[in-house]
Design an enzyme around this catalytic site. Sequence first.
Site, PDB file in Angstrom:
ATOM      1  N   GLU A 121      24.251  44.959  38.871  1.00 33.73           N
ATOM      2  CA  GLU A 121      25.192  44.897  39.501  1.00 33.73           C
ATOM      3  C   GLU A 121      25.549  43.953  40.471  1.00 33.73           C
ATOM      4  O   GLU A 121      26.695  44.423  41.121  1.00 33.73           O
ATOM      5  CB  GLU A 121      24.774  46.604  40.344  1.00 33.73           C
ATOM      6  CG  GLU A 121      26.195  47.403  40.905  1.00 33.73           C
ATOM      7  CD  GLU A 121      25.516  48.444  41.846  1.00 33.73           C
ATOM      8  OE1 GLU A 121      24.008  48.470  41.211  1.00 33.73           O
ATOM      9  OE2 GLU A 121      26.160  48.899  41.670  1.00 33.73           O
ATOM     10  N   GLY A 166      25.396  58.300  37.407  1.00 35.84           N
ATOM     11  CA  GLY A 166      24.459  59.189  36.989  1.00 35.84           C
ATOM     12  C   GLY A 166      22.720  59.514  37.989  1.00 35.84           C
ATOM     13  O   GLY A 166      21.858  59.177  37.538  1.00 35.84           O
ATOM     14  N   TYR A 167      23.235  58.648  38.768  1.00 36.91           N
ATOM     15  CA  TYR A 167      22.053  58.104  39.961  1.00 36.91           C
ATOM     16  C   TYR A 167      21.367  59.139  41.106  1.00 36.91           C
ATOM     17  O   TYR A 167      20.867  59.632  40.495  1.00 36.91           O
ATOM     18  CB  TYR A 167      22.054  57.143  40.100  1.00 36.91           C
ATOM     19  CG  TYR A 167      21.709  56.280  39.096  1.00 36.91           C
ATOM     20  CD1 TYR A 167      21.355  55.713  38.187  1.00 36.91           C
ATOM     21  CD2 TYR A 167      21.316  54.545  39.662  1.00 36.91           C
ATOM     22  CE1 TYR A 167      21.365  55.031  36.719  1.00 36.91           C
ATOM     23  CE2 TYR A 167      20.696  53.577  38.582  1.00 36.91           C
ATOM     24  CZ  TYR A 167      21.155  52.962  37.332  1.00 36.91           C
ATOM     25  OH  TYR A 167      20.322  52.788  36.344  1.00 36.91           O
ATOM     26  N   ASN A 172      23.065  48.223  53.979  1.00 34.40           N
ATOM     27  CA  ASN A 172      22.185  48.298  53.885  1.00 34.40           C
ATOM     28  C   ASN A 172      20.507  47.367  54.874  1.00 34.40           C
ATOM     29  O   ASN A 172      19.968  46.692  54.796  1.00 34.40           O
ATOM     30  CB  ASN A 172      23.071  46.837  55.858  1.00 34.40           C
ATOM     31  CG  ASN A 172      24.356  46.869  54.760  1.00 34.40           C
ATOM     32  OD1 ASN A 172      24.657  47.152  53.644  1.00 34.40           O
ATOM     33  ND2 ASN A 172      25.191  46.411  55.368  1.00 34.40           N
ATOM     34  N   GLU A 173      20.040  48.507  55.436  1.00 36.84           N
ATOM     35  CA  GLU A 173      18.824  48.684  55.447  1.00 36.84           C
ATOM     36  C   GLU A 173      17.821  49.234  54.655  1.00 36.84           C
ATOM     37  O   GLU A 173      16.774  47.771  54.630  1.00 36.84           O
ATOM     38  CB  GLU A 173      18.517  50.131  56.356  1.00 36.84           C
ATOM     39  CG  GLU A 173      19.164  50.511  57.808  1.00 36.84           C
ATOM     40  CD  GLU A 173      21.100  50.432  58.011  1.00 36.84           C
ATOM     41  OE1 GLU A 173      21.557  51.154  56.427  1.00 36.84           O
ATOM     42  OE2 GLU A 173      21.611  49.915  58.914  1.00 36.84           O
TER      43      GLU A 173
END
Lengths: 398, 383
Positions: free
Chosen positions: A244, A127-128, A384-385
């Site tokens: 992660e 839950g982020y 990716n940015e």
Amino acid sequence: MDLNFSPEEERFRLDVRAFLEKELPADIRDKVQSGKHLSKEDYLRWHKILYKKGWVAGNWPKEYGGTDWSPAFQYIFDEERAAAGAPIILPFSMKMVAPVLMAFGDKTQQDYFLPRILSGEDWWCQGYSEPGSGSDLASVSTRAVRDGENYTVNGQKTWTTLAQHADWIFALVRTDPDVKPQKGISFLLIDMKSPGVTVRPIIMLDGGHEVNEVFFDNVKVPVANRVGEENAGWTYAKYLLGHERTNIAEVGGCKQALRQVKELAANARDGDSNLLANPRFADKIAQAEIDLMALEITNLRVMAMAEKNAAPGPEASLLKIKGSELQQTLSELMMETAGCYGLPYQPDALHADFTGSVAGPDNYLPVSGHYFNTRKVSIYGGSNEIQKNIVSRMILGL
Amino acid sequence: MNFDFSEEQTQLDDMLQRFIRNDYSFEVRQRILESADGFSRSIWQQFAELGLLALTLPEEYDGFGGSALDTLLVMQSLGRGLVLEPYLPTVLGAGLIAQAGSDAQRSSLLPKVAAGECLLTLAHSEPHSRYQLQHVSSHAEESAAGYKLNGNKSVVLAGQHADYFIVSARTTGQPSDADGISLFLVDSKQAGITQIPYRNHDGQSAADIGFSNVELSKDALIGDLNKGLSLLELYRDTAIAALCAEAVGIMDALINETGEYLKTRKQFGVPLGIFQALQHRMADMLLHTEQARSMAYLAAGKLDADSATRARTMAAAKTLTGQSARFVGQQSVQLHGGIGVTEELIIGHYFKRLTLINTTLGDADFHLGRFSDMMVQEELCKS
């Protein structure tokens, strides 16, 4: 410098291969290799097989029942897993909440949750993200107000992967709205069966139900289910994001996708020839293979650094960028092999119990959906940015 | 699996970096560039004294028996220094002699190379061969004394300075046949040799060389008659591994220099590095450089592999390095703005050398095509 795996590591590879050959259920393997949906039961069945073998927690230390594998062992395991067509071990329990509990949880939390995670008894989701908090995670606004021995939680999470299966959610919640955003976040463990929790599916571009919205309406969460200090959740969240990132480039998966693309192209009829014999197409595969050869070494270099420094550094962001780009390139090539059979949208046929008839050969069924779905990989886990911002600030000092 | 350099290699690397910093600054390099020879004999002697010329030669000929990784370290530093001296043609030529030369060729040449007294180069490319290694029209007919050599060779590195050429010539068959190529050791002062000397865009010396009825003795032959192609392939693969390392040295330098420039150069009242468009460009440049570094390690690591693995690894390495070099070189110039397209800053010179590395021994497209062909063959063999 030695680019070869050690004899011990090569022996381990053979052990893994033999284990997968013997223990991976054929029906699960077939689903993975043909791009069909895995059910909750499929995931759990495979989890329990690994648990029985003692291999389910490749990244955990021995004291918690893990294997304490070196990064090289974890890498080899994942490469062989992907090659054999075994499901990935979902990261939310094993690689996300568990390391946070080990580092910051209290004894009661560790003793209760970790064994249940290990055995597969509890399924966790993350839950982020929130509708207003994508890349800017510190802006989370799901509110937790303390009232004696409970928090009352109100708000909404989104992009919650496989929340429809989950028993628990670990959530970043705002416990102090009047300080710098990073200073007012806490890390709560919330029972998904609590009154006031509802889950709404979000359907992805391939028609699959993979992510969800999770709503909290006056949900009571015991203070005992807070990890660490109140308002220190941002520290734990960042720690989790660091963990992660060890397999962030998905090299094992890319290698398997590359093998599939070649096979599909070699078997894709192109009039009297085949697609692989077309140099314009073959060169695109060749380019992907070359990029992957370099990425594998880059990944191993970052792993070697991580082994010395306990966790991967900002170099992992380079792996995320290139790895996600390659996954996308390979999914695109796979779709292209299908030619006109990349057009039909037949999501029902990707369920194992489907009995109807389909257009085109079976091996083309998942490819276009997979391509559309794979656009997510350059967006999730920090777009990716964002990764380029990290590289620029942390490595280049700009 | 480990990516650490040994203690000896770390010392070598420190020594090389010190040498470039102290003895081969950009100012020194530009003075050498303007000299008549375009390289410095005294620097060459320093190379000999530092042991660089003997590094990879066999120990019985005054060498140190060094590995591909030692060469990688040397080439990274020579790249950073934009070194003009003909290091690569000489040590690769010596390597070829060490590999396939006769005892007489080895004992007469290799100690001299190690001592800095002999320059070598490969005279192989021809006006019509482009990057095709086996396209050789120059020919050597058997004669009473041995062989009579005729033909034209293009862009022979350090051709005007070399004491000896290693010349590829057809001893039988048609220009594109794999079989029938032989290699010869030719004294550059022999009668019948003509030269058009020039500089390349990167400042290195080169020459077009003509051979007209050049008389060679029987013992000029290197290795087996008609079997020169495998030696040329080994030469190319060894050269590719070295060029990839050189390119990494240059890309590292460009990342450093360009990063510093973005931190100090101000426009609109702020350092350029504040702007996200430029930050992301730099992140892309770093990613290209790290991928190229991985390929340079892989190339060095696979030079001793079986010839098929070696060939496909080097084709991959040259492809990726050429592509990375192009991106990093072009973008370093772009981020520097106007000053990047002048001769005044080292940036433009790095860019030129990177550009020429891509073109040397086959560019990215050429090697991508080779890799692709090998890949298709492997796949079709499976099914």
